[in-house]
Scaffold this active site. Sequence first.
Site: not given
Length: 173
Positions: A50, A89, A115
């Site tokens: 990701s 992230h 998210d």
Amino acid sequence: MLGIADMQPRQLAAQVLNFALVLSTAFMMWKGLSAASDSPSPIVVVLSGSMEPAFQRGDLLFLWNRGADTQVGEIVVYNVKGKDIPIVHRVVRRYGGGKTPLRLLTKGDNNLADDTELYAAGQSFLNRQEDVIGSVVGFIPFVGYVTILLSEHPWLKQVMLGMMGVMVVLQRE
């Protein structure tokens, strides 16, 4: 080469203590890093794609949690309530700060959406103090892939621990 059965009790005890010393030293180093970085997990492994191209699956990340002010663009590692796998992230939006708690919205570089779907039920942002484990300050490419292999193939863990134990016990000083 002598086996375990051929060792004197004192020699066997010394080898067992040597093995315990290796394990306790590794544990103390982990706890020292945790205290220095103010993070319960100062080192994490990227488990998914990701964050590509910034980080690849298997990259080893070093975290720092001493600064409470997190900026947009900073890469953070956070835990979701009720799940025990940390997520790496980038911060795409921040709210508050100063006297109000800092709230963050994150997104994986390789993901289309933010998210909010990953957060705990009823949560639409991260609380910087409660959810964030730390900010990424460095990385070593692919070194953490061993961790991924060990989690995907549990039998490798037993083989590796067994080999390490035999090597320590049979080691001569």
